[in-house]
Each structure stands twice: as C-alpha cells, then as structure tokens.
Scaffold this motif. Structure first.
Motif, PDB file in Angstrom:
ATOM      1  N   LYS A 244     -16.499  24.306  -7.240  1.00  0.00           N
ATOM      2  CA  LYS A 244     -15.103  23.861  -7.183  1.00  0.00           C
ATOM      3  C   LYS A 244     -14.976  22.363  -6.990  1.00  0.00           C
ATOM      4  O   LYS A 244     -13.942  21.781  -7.303  1.00  0.00           O
ATOM      5  N   GLY A 245     -16.012  21.736  -6.442  1.00  0.00           N
ATOM      6  CA  GLY A 245     -15.903  20.316  -6.148  1.00  0.00           C
ATOM      7  C   GLY A 245     -14.847  20.084  -5.086  1.00  0.00           C
ATOM      8  O   GLY A 245     -14.831  20.737  -4.038  1.00  0.00           O
ATOM      9  N   THR A 246     -13.915  19.188  -5.345  1.00  0.00           N
ATOM     10  CA  THR A 246     -12.873  18.864  -4.368  1.00  0.00           C
ATOM     11  C   THR A 246     -11.668  19.794  -4.463  1.00  0.00           C
ATOM     12  O   THR A 246     -10.716  19.642  -3.700  1.00  0.00           O
ATOM     13  N   TYR A 247     -11.690  20.732  -5.402  1.00  0.00           N
ATOM     14  CA  TYR A 247     -10.536  21.620  -5.591  1.00  0.00           C
ATOM     15  C   TYR A 247     -10.533  22.749  -4.562  1.00  0.00           C
ATOM     16  O   TYR A 247     -11.584  23.308  -4.231  1.00  0.00           O
ATOM     17  N   TYR A 250     -10.619  27.593  -7.794  1.00  0.00           N
ATOM     18  CA  TYR A 250     -11.101  27.460  -9.166  1.00  0.00           C
ATOM     19  C   TYR A 250      -9.934  27.417 -10.156  1.00  0.00           C
ATOM     20  O   TYR A 250      -9.977  26.699 -11.149  1.00  0.00           O
ATOM     21  N   LYS A 253      -8.618  23.979 -10.602  1.00  0.00           N
ATOM     22  CA  LYS A 253      -9.608  23.200 -11.329  1.00  0.00           C
ATOM     23  C   LYS A 253      -9.555  23.518 -12.822  1.00  0.00           C
ATOM     24  O   LYS A 253      -9.585  22.620 -13.669  1.00  0.00           O
ATOM     25  N   GLU A 254      -9.456  24.797 -13.152  1.00  0.00           N
ATOM     26  CA  GLU A 254      -9.476  25.214 -14.548  1.00  0.00           C
ATOM     27  C   GLU A 254      -8.191  24.850 -15.280  1.00  0.00           C
ATOM     28  O   GLU A 254      -8.214  24.544 -16.477  1.00  0.00           O
ATOM     29  N   ASP A 256      -6.514  22.123 -14.561  1.00  0.00           N
ATOM     30  CA  ASP A 256      -6.681  20.681 -14.756  1.00  0.00           C
ATOM     31  C   ASP A 256      -7.694  20.351 -15.851  1.00  0.00           C
ATOM     32  O   ASP A 256      -7.654  19.257 -16.429  1.00  0.00           O
ATOM     33  N   GLU A 257      -8.619  21.256 -16.131  1.00  0.00           N
ATOM     34  CA  GLU A 257      -9.649  21.001 -17.137  1.00  0.00           C
ATOM     35  C   GLU A 257      -9.156  21.192 -18.567  1.00  0.00           C
ATOM     36  O   GLU A 257      -9.865  20.842 -19.524  1.00  0.00           O
TER      37      GLU A 257
END
Length: 601
Positions: A244-247, A250, A253-254, A256-257
C-alpha cells in the motif's frame, strides 16, 4: 473457497505460510488455518482475520513443510470447525481445498457412512475419502489418485501425510493452483502474489493433473499417470507492487493509479510508428466474424456494456453483452460466425470459464482480456490481451474496470482501422487516452469535495439510486455496484427514463438520486427525470461534463471524447463509494461476504 499456500524444504515454513496467507487477504475470506509438519504436527485454525490465527502461533510451531488456507464459506458456516485444513478421522491426513465438490453427499453415503465428521464441508469428506482408501492398504499417493477419480467438481487440493514431512501432494481441476520453484525448496499457491517474496519462477498446472512436491522435485502427472515436463514462467509482477505504501487502503491507491494505467496501456499497445500493436491473426479472426459476444460477471460485465457503443461505432460489428452465470446454462441462438470476448480481472472466474469450455467445444474463436498473464482464461482462450494494470488487491474493482474499457477501445480502433471504417480512421485513440489520463487526475484531486458531498448525501441513508441514459446508464450500474458492495448501502443503477415505469414509487423524502450526464443527446431528458424525483422529495446530485453542466451541478467532469466518457465519469463514483464506506466505519478493501477471485460457479 479462497487462498492456498504451501512450502516444503524451508526451516522457516511457518513464517513463509503465514506471510503467504497475508498476501492473499485481499481475495476475501472468513477463516484461516495452517498445518506445519514438526514434532507436534501442529494444526491451528481460527475464524476472522489472519491476525487471530497469528495470535495462536507459538515458537514451538515450526518445521520444514506445511500448508495454509484462507476460506470463503461455500459449505457450512464460517466456523473454526469448517475452517481449513481438514483432517481425516484419525488425523493421519491433512487437506486444504479450493473449489466445490459436487458429489460430496453421494461419496459420503457410499464410502463414509460410518465416519464421524466435525464440520459441514465437502472438503472434510474428501480427506476422509482419501483416508478410506489408504486404510484399505493403498499408499497415500495412490489413495489420493483413487479419490480424484471419484470426485466430481472443481478443486485445488494440497494434501500431506502426517507421517511424511518431505512431501505435499497437489491436484487441480477448474480451480487455479501454481507450483513455485526455489533453490533447495519448492512452494505452491493459488495466486503467484502469495509467494513472490520466495520465487518468481512458477509452473502452471492444468486440469486433471497431480503433483508430487518435495524440496527438490515437482513431478507432474496427468490423469493417466504419464509424467508431464513443463517449463516454468517468470512472474512479471514485483512483490513491492502489492504494498500500500503511504495509502491507508488498496482501493484508494488503485483509484489513484488509473491515470498511470491509461498511459501504460498506450505505451504497451503503441508501436514506434504510432500504429497499434495487436496480433494480426486476432484482427483477421475478428474481421471474419459477424457478431461479438462479450461474456463477463459483475464489474467486468459493466465494462462490457461501457465498451459496446464505441466498439460498434468503430468496427461496425454488432456486440452483445452476457452474464457468464446465465450464458453457460441458457445459451442464446448464436450467429453464424460468433467471436467471444471474456473480460476478467483475475482470469480465473469460474462462471466465465465454464462458458469458455463450452465455446471451445463448439470450435468458436475467443479472446480473454485479463490482468493476469498465464491465468486459466488466458491459457484456454484463442487469444489474450493484457490489461497491464498491475495487481488489483481491493475486492472492489476500480482500475481493472477502466483498463478493460481502454483495452477494448484499443482493439476496436485497431479493427476499425483495418476495416477502413471512417469513424475509426478519424479517431486518434492514443491521444484521447492521454487526455483521459489528465482528466482522471483532475477528478482524483477533487477528493475533498467528493468527501464532503458523500457526507451530505449518503452518510445516513439506507438506499440510493444512480441514473443515466446510454453509457451514463452503464456507468450508473457500476457506480451502484461499487457503493453497495463496500458501504452496504442498498444502491441501484437505473436507466433514467425507466424510473417512472415503477421504480419512482421507491422515492421518499431525501432519498439520494445521483444523475450522470455526459451525453448531449440525452442530457436534458435525464435532467427531466431528476426533476421528477426531486419533486417527490429526492435529494439529487448531478455529475456532468463541463460543456453540459448547469450552475447548480455539484460535480463537473472535464470534457473528453464522447465515446470514452465512461472512463472518466466512473472515477468520482468510485471515490464516493470509498468515502461512504469510511464514513460508516467499514473496511474498504475487504467487504463482508465477498471474495476478490470467484473460483466457484
């Protein structure tokens, strides 16, 4: 059923299995379990999240071989008794299983009428059956083989004999399973993501195959006992892709991707000269077809609907959209030269696969559009196009949906250009996808506004409606699915003009009705429908393109090509679902009762 992991030949087997199970959490589950071969032959199970299982582990639970499982209930309630692994009556055999055994009751009555069972699962019957044949004098492997010949249905099995800490017996039919090759050890998993930190070398298993897995060998046999030699493939994913990193979730994050995914699709499908990189044989087969049948489930089905108009416009080929679960058992009258397109994020969707098996038997050409290279639907279809979206971990699909639409657009543009369709030749797809990516970024940056609107319209409601016409109706279906599956708001997507034919009776004071308006030809009609529900007390919210917007519209979309508005209009609805879920205090990534990869019909 959900996730399987296993390892043989590593001193830290417990840690490897537990890590693998955690990497499979995204698939959805209600219980988990682990067996590690050691001094105590340790078997632990728990309901709820994997952390509950982890809390039961002690330093004494260690060994060099073991198997683990996350369960999504199909037979029996989500209880510890029904969680995997299951054991034979005397505990000498341990089994984990994904899939559904269709003749479990017949097997129990025929062979196991005197046995005592602790749960209500078909899996427990399977391990008892293997033990039954072992007790008749067969070796474990031969008993397993005999049971496999009798079992009907779908399965991915991993079996261990508690008296042998060197071997795992593996078998597959209709449910995905992979062997991972290590240096001095081997692993197994239902999803390569589970074991990417151990190896990138995986061997695909085909239906009907069995594997004897040790630390140094993976011996594959077909149903007749013939040895199969098969090369490994190198997984294209990196283990860091699933972090997830900083998110916080998920799903966020997805979402935003998605702009990055649009640009990656352009990069992957564009030749140096600017032409489209699509297999000429695929295009020739499509050109020779008279009708396209898109077969899919859930979100992927909605992507098919979103693609229908531009595909027909650019190719002049009629397109039908069918639900896999219906099509397989109620196949319509087909055209003379049909072409089948299977949309699936995972490439393992059981409902879609049972249709593909039938169309393969009929000799019809097919294409799978999926996110997972080497998946079952990819292997068994005539052609494959990849989404290049990267791993999608959240149960609620977001970037796979938009990637499916974009790849369908690439295919339509390529075919239309080949057929010299005027609309296709005038359509600069790669440029338009670039504009879409930028417009997506604009909407993603509106999180604060969308969070505020969600709180105003949806925080305290029990139900909600999305409405639109044409492609806006298809986006409404997907928007409603996103909202209901993670926030548990009873949401429905309707063709705006159909409200007055019955559904308007459900409108009460402050019922949220969200209208999507991106089509100049139908926008005023949708506004009329919004006025109808507003006059009956509905709390209306409008998502509209800038060129069609009115002063009171709350969410404005940058203007993009009219054939591709579905790619953009869905983004604010994804974020609305995300914020509605947060505001209600639910887990965004792991909604109740749902699994990411649905591998049973």
């Amino acid at each position: 059923m959900c996730g399987i992991v296993g390892v043989v030949g590593r001193n830290d087997a417990t840690k490897i299995i537990l890590t693998g199970l955690k990497r499979l959490e995204y698939r959805g589950y209600d219980s988990a379990g682990i067996y590690v071969a050691g001094k105590n032959n340790n078997l632990l199970k728990s309901t709820g999240p994997i952390k509950n299982l982890e809390a039961k582990l002690t330093p004494a639970i260690t060994g060099t071989m073991g198997i683990g499982h996350t369960r999504w209930a199909t037979h029996g309630k989500p209880t510890e008794e029904n969680a995997h692994p299951h054991t034979s009556e005397k505990g000498e055999l341990v089994l984990v299983h994904n899939g559904v055994i269709e003749n479990y009751d017949e097997l129990r009555q025929t062979y196991l009428s005197e046995d005592t069972f602790y749960g209500q699962t078909d899996t427990e019957i399977a391990v008892h059956l293997i033990a039954h044949f072992k007790n008749e004098g067969l070796q474990t492997k031969d008993a397993f083989k005999k049971a496999l010949r009798l079992i009907e249905g779908s399965y991915a099995f991993a079996l261990v004999d508690t008296q042998d800490d060197t071997t795992i017996y593996v078998a597959k039919n209709k449910s995905p399973l992979l062997i991972g090759l290590g240096d001095g050890f081997n692993v197994l998993c239902s999803d390569a993501l589970a074991m990417l930190d151990q190896t990138s070398h995986f061997v695909e298993l085909m239906d009907g195959e069995m594997v004897t897995l040790t630390a140094t060998d993976a011996i594959i046999e077909d149903a007749a006992g013939q040895i199969i030699n098969r090369d490994f493939y190198v997984a294209e994913l990196d283990a860091s892709d699933i972090e997830k990193g900083t998110y916080p979730y998920y799903m966020l994050k997805e979402i935003d991707e998605q702009p990055v995914v649009m640009r990656k699709i352009v990069q992957k499908y564009q030749n140096e000269d600017g032409s489209i990189a699509i297999d000429p044989n695929l295009l020739a087969t499509l050109e020779n077809s008279d009708r396209v049948y898109i077969v899919a489930c859930g979100t992927s089905s909605h992507a098919g609907w979103a693609a229908k108009k531009f595909f027909e416009t650019l190719t002049q080929l009629p397109v039908e959209i069918h639900l896999s679960s219906e099509f397989g058992y109620n196949m319509p009258l087909l055209s003379e030269k049909p072409f089948f397109i299977y949309l699936s994020q995972s490439g393992e969707t059981a409902d879609s696969r049972q249709v593909l098996v039938k169309t393969n038997e009929l000799g019809y050409p097919s294409l799978t559009i999926t996110n997972v290279a080497g998946s079952t639907l990819s292997r068994e279809a005539t052609y494959t196009l990849l989404l290049h979206a990267g791993p999608e971990i959240a149960v609620a699909s977001t970037k796979a949906y938009t990637a499916q639409i974009a790849v369908m657009a690439v295919l339509a543009k390529a075919l239309g250009t080949k057929k010299a369709i005027l609309a296709a030749n005038e359509f600069d797809l790669f440029h338009e996808l670039g504009l879409i990516a930028t417009a997506m970024e604009t909407m993603i940056n509106e999180k604060e506004l969308l969070e505020e609107l969600t709180a105003e319209y949806l925080t305290h409601t029990r139900n909600a409606f999305y409405i639109g016409r044409g492609n806006d109706y298809y986006v409404s279906m997907e928007a409603a699915l996103k909202l209901k599956e993670i926030s548990y708001i009873q949401a429905e997507g309707f063709a705006a003009g159909e409200l007055k034919h019955g559904t308007i009776a459900l409108i009460e004071d402050r019922t949220p009705v969200i209208g999507i308006i991106t089509d100049a030809a139908t926008g005023l009609h949708t506004r009329g429908n919004l006025q109808e529900v507003r006059s009956r007390g509905a709390n209306t919210l409008v998502i509209a393109t800038e060129e069609l917007a009115k002063p009171d519209d709350q969410i404005l979309l940058p203007t993009v090509h009219p054939l591709l508005t579905s790619l953009l209009a869905v983004v604010p609805t994804q974020l609305i679902a995300y914020f509605a879920t947060l505001q209600r205090g639910y887990d965004v990534d792991k909604p109740r009762n749902l699994a990411k990869s649905v591998t049973v019909e």
